[in-house]
Motif scaffolding. Sequence first.
Motif, short mmCIF file in Angstrom:
data_model
loop_
_atom_site.label_atom_id
_atom_site.label_comp_id
_atom_site.label_asym_id
_atom_site.label_seq_id
_atom_site.Cartn_x
_atom_site.Cartn_y
_atom_site.Cartn_z
N ASN A 331 -36.08 -21.38 -29.78
CA ASN A 331 -36.81 -22.56 -29.31
C ASN A 331 -35.86 -23.66 -28.89
O ASN A 331 -36.07 -24.32 -27.88
CB ASN A 331 -37.71 -23.10 -30.42
N TRP A 334 -34.48 -22.49 -25.39
CA TRP A 334 -35.38 -22.36 -24.24
C TRP A 334 -36.26 -23.58 -24.04
O TRP A 334 -36.67 -23.87 -22.92
CB TRP A 334 -36.24 -21.10 -24.38
N LYS A 335 -36.60 -24.28 -25.13
CA LYS A 335 -37.52 -25.41 -24.96
C LYS A 335 -36.79 -26.74 -24.88
O LYS A 335 -37.36 -27.72 -24.40
CB LYS A 335 -38.53 -25.43 -26.10
N TYR A 336 -35.59 -26.82 -25.39
CA TYR A 336 -34.88 -28.11 -25.35
C TYR A 336 -33.63 -28.07 -24.49
O TYR A 336 -33.54 -28.76 -23.48
CB TYR A 336 -34.56 -28.59 -26.76
N ILE B 115 -41.89 -23.32 -17.77
CA ILE B 115 -43.11 -23.80 -18.42
C ILE B 115 -44.13 -22.67 -18.50
O ILE B 115 -44.79 -22.49 -19.52
CB ILE B 115 -43.68 -25.01 -17.65
N ILE B 118 -43.26 -20.25 -21.29
CA ILE B 118 -43.49 -20.85 -22.61
C ILE B 118 -44.99 -20.91 -22.90
O ILE B 118 -45.45 -20.59 -23.99
CB ILE B 118 -42.85 -22.25 -22.69
N ARG B 119 -45.79 -21.27 -21.87
CA ARG B 119 -47.24 -21.32 -22.03
C ARG B 119 -47.82 -19.93 -22.32
O ARG B 119 -48.79 -19.78 -23.07
CB ARG B 119 -47.90 -21.89 -20.76
#
Lengths: 358, 126
Positions: A331, A334-336, B115, B118-119
């Motif tokens: 996370n 990939w998310k930050y 995005i 991730i979604r």
Amino acid sequence: MFSLEKLVSIIQAWLQSTLRDPWAYVVVCVMVGVAAIALFAILGLMLVYMERKVAAHMQIRLGPNRVGPMGLFQTTADTLKLVMKEGLTPDGADKFLFNLAPFMVMIAAMLILAPIAFAKNFQIWDISIGVLYVAAVSSVAVIGILMAGWSSNNKYSLLGAMRSAAQIVSYELSAGLSILAIVILSGSLKISDIINSQADGWWIIKGHIPVIIAFIVFIIAVTAETNRAPFDLAEAESELTAGFHTEYSGMKFALFFLAEYINIFIGCAIGATIFLGGWMPFHIGNWEAFNHVMDFIPSSLWFIGKTVFLIFLIMWFRWTFPRLRVDQLLNLEWKYLLPISMVNLLVVTLMAIMGWHL
Amino acid sequence: MVLLSTPVDYLPIAMMFVVAIGFVLFVMFATHWMGPKHKSKVKLEAFECGIESKGNSRLPFSIKYFLIAILFVLFDVEVIFMYPWAVNFAEWSKHGLAAFGEMLVFLGLLVFGLIYIIRKGALKWE
């Protein structure tokens, strides 16, 4: 003043005067090879010693202090012990891949050594695609790790290799993007061009906040790519024994261990070259006297100093942050880190257009 | 700016390759020759903290790792695309903002893709 550049030119002049043309080249190749192996050995010994000493002092211990003055020969003794041990290949293992894996890891480590500039004009190979080459070859080590984990026929090894591969591969992306930020600013992939573009100030100072963000992302990525704490869940001792090299013993284990420390050095050397100016001395605007004093320090010392500082930083992380879980780790990337470095790249390009970095 | 290179320029790679292989081969053979060679059945078993190991360890593992690898390939190719752009950026940006606009579109699509995955829950670990 001591300089490696002079040493090299003296040796080259002497070789060319005594030997005929192809032979001078061959002798130079042999010398470079021997120097690279010697560097490997010294780096391995010194970094392990440094790691243990840093760890000890962070925990208010003394660390190794019995073998030699201040325990300096401790790691040499450990290496001698490993050399005398039996290198087992377990029964269930895929014998060929099991023995090939240390080769892959070491070859990857050795190949990235080529374009690193250790001092002014002291570089094995100054190619026009330097940074791209480093980014490309550093992903080859993953193959060796997967090979080692799969061929061991051990559940710990397989899990460790999978985690390690997922982690290295993910953090490769944000490391690449943060290197790109500097490529945009300096307009070249060549290591010597990148260093020369920092003659009037290192990028971390010249580049303002976007480059500092890129630097932080890069350091996090290097820590993760070298499987070090807080991202060391690939070899989390309490759950996976030793991760992908559980089944390795003797010198085969030592080769993995060596490659791990070489990779830390290489990651930090690249970081020091790209963000902190490599061998470039620290200069302040037009303080002539100050700049002269800084120029007097040999360029090799500047490079080694910056690299060791970054290595110390990574060793410091190990005793500061608790280990992450695998989902938290992915996370984080990939998310930050990945979106941050993408947006940061755009900010850097904007900065390059406006000329704020000049 | 001359960027042409000949195969000879890449000789150092071959040299480092040979040095690395030679070093590892030498070390492996030397230590194999020096070290003891006492093999027993128990010693050659897979290590599982003293517990007898059951079955093959090449078991099916979480598909998530495979997914991460595929995502890496996708995104890494995009990052590789950016290298030539980054090198030429300084030259292009003298002739207006076209290079910046194009990269804005490219990165916009990339972030949109990120995005999306991730979604879709590609990074969810239960």
